[in-house]
Design a protein around this motif. Structure first.
Motif, PDB file in Angstrom:
ATOM      1  N   VAL A  48       0.858  -1.183   0.000  1.00  0.00           N
ATOM      2  CA  VAL A  48       0.000   0.000   0.000  1.00  0.00           C
ATOM      3  C   VAL A  48       0.897   1.237   0.000  1.00  0.00           C
ATOM      4  CG1 VAL A  48      -1.767   1.278   1.266  1.00  0.00           C
ATOM      5  CG2 VAL A  48      -1.833  -1.226   1.230  1.00  0.00           C
ATOM      6  N   VAL A  49       0.729   2.099  -1.016  1.00  0.00           N
ATOM      7  CA  VAL A  49       1.561   3.300  -1.123  1.00  0.00           C
ATOM      8  C   VAL A  49       0.791   4.574  -0.805  1.00  0.00           C
ATOM      9  CG1 VAL A  49       3.237   2.287  -2.699  1.00  0.00           C
ATOM     10  CG2 VAL A  49       1.220   3.440  -3.638  1.00  0.00           C
ATOM     11  N   ALA A  50      -0.543   4.503  -0.818  1.00  0.00           N
ATOM     12  CA  ALA A  50      -1.341   5.693  -0.491  1.00  0.00           C
ATOM     13  C   ALA A  50      -2.742   5.254  -0.088  1.00  0.00           C
ATOM     14  CB  ALA A  50      -1.421   6.632  -1.685  1.00  0.00           C
ATOM     15  N   ILE A  51      -3.295   5.972   0.882  1.00  0.00           N
ATOM     16  CA  ILE A  51      -4.695   5.773   1.244  1.00  0.00           C
ATOM     17  C   ILE A  51      -5.296   7.135   1.584  1.00  0.00           C
ATOM     18  CG2 ILE A  51      -4.367   3.455   2.203  1.00  0.00           C
ATOM     19  CD1 ILE A  51      -4.841   4.741   4.987  1.00  0.00           C
ATOM     20  N   VAL A  65      -7.558   3.398  -1.884  1.00  0.00           N
ATOM     21  CA  VAL A  65      -6.340   2.650  -1.574  1.00  0.00           C
ATOM     22  C   VAL A  65      -5.571   2.503  -2.885  1.00  0.00           C
ATOM     23  CG1 VAL A  65      -5.365   0.441  -0.807  1.00  0.00           C
ATOM     24  CG2 VAL A  65      -7.433   1.338   0.295  1.00  0.00           C
ATOM     25  N   LYS A  91      -3.163  -0.031   6.037  1.00  0.00           N
ATOM     26  CA  LYS A  91      -2.381   1.173   6.335  1.00  0.00           C
ATOM     27  C   LYS A  91      -1.322   1.389   5.256  1.00  0.00           C
ATOM     28  CE  LYS A  91      -4.113   1.663  10.545  1.00  0.00           C
ATOM     29  NZ  LYS A  91      -5.362   2.312  10.559  1.00  0.00           N
ATOM     30  N   LYS A  92      -0.928   2.644   5.062  1.00  0.00           N
ATOM     31  CA  LYS A  92       0.156   2.956   4.143  1.00  0.00           C
ATOM     32  C   LYS A  92       1.415   2.219   4.599  1.00  0.00           C
ATOM     33  CE  LYS A  92       2.679   6.755   2.049  1.00  0.00           C
ATOM     34  NZ  LYS A  92       2.879   8.205   2.003  1.00  0.00           N
TER      35      LYS A  92
END
Length: 162
Positions: A48-51, A65, A91-92
């Motif tokens: 995950v790189v961005a949320i 996400v 989570k990021k």
């Protein structure tokens, strides 16, 4: 890299990819198959790189996400699932596995009803790298496909293991 899996158990495309106009696909829901609270899953293993969660702006993607999947034919590949309900489940920086729960279908951001906006990026994470998700995403066994032919044109399928 594993083949991408549609991020919903029920596959029905209600808006198709149109380069420069609608740079992703919108996946709809069915009351018999998860309804408006349909879970959204990771299409493949990645990080995950961005949320964005609890978005109240009413603009753009709302809650989303974005996942980095690694390289595909030497190019970086990312996916994004958007318009999700508040309460993102990852989570990021977290590593995720294909099929892992990310959250639930919603209508946050600039949306006019519950759906999952799904994008694929090839070559980078910026918007100029968006490509048609249907070229890279497959229906896997046990996913339910809409009976509406206009919502399923162009789908590709993973064959069951023999």
């Amino acid at each position: 890299m594993q083949k991408l899996k549609y991020p919903t158990d029920y596959v029905a495309i209600v808006v198709y990819f149109i380069k420069g106009e609608h740079n992703g696909i919108d996946l709809g829901w069915n009351s018999k198959h998860g309804g408006k609270n349909q879970p959204i899953y990771a299409p493949a293993d990645g990080k995950v790189v961005a949320i964005k969660d609890k978005d109240k702006t009413g603009k753009s993607w709302g809650n989303y996400v974005k996942i980095y999947l690694g390289k595909y034919n030497g190019k970086k590949m990312y996916v994004l699932m958007a318009h999700m309900k508040d309460g993102i489940k990852v989570k990021k920086g977290q590593k995720v596995k294909q099929g892992q729960l990310l959250g639930y279908m919603g209508n946050t951001g600039k949306a006019y009803g519950n759906h999952c906006h799904y994008e694929v990026y090839l070559g980078g994470s910026g918007t100029k790298y968006r490509v048609d998700p249907e070229k890279y995403t497959y229906v896997y066994p046990k996913q339910v496909v809409s009976t509406n032919k206009s919502a399923t044109k162009g789908l590709k399928y993973i064959k069951k293991a023999s």
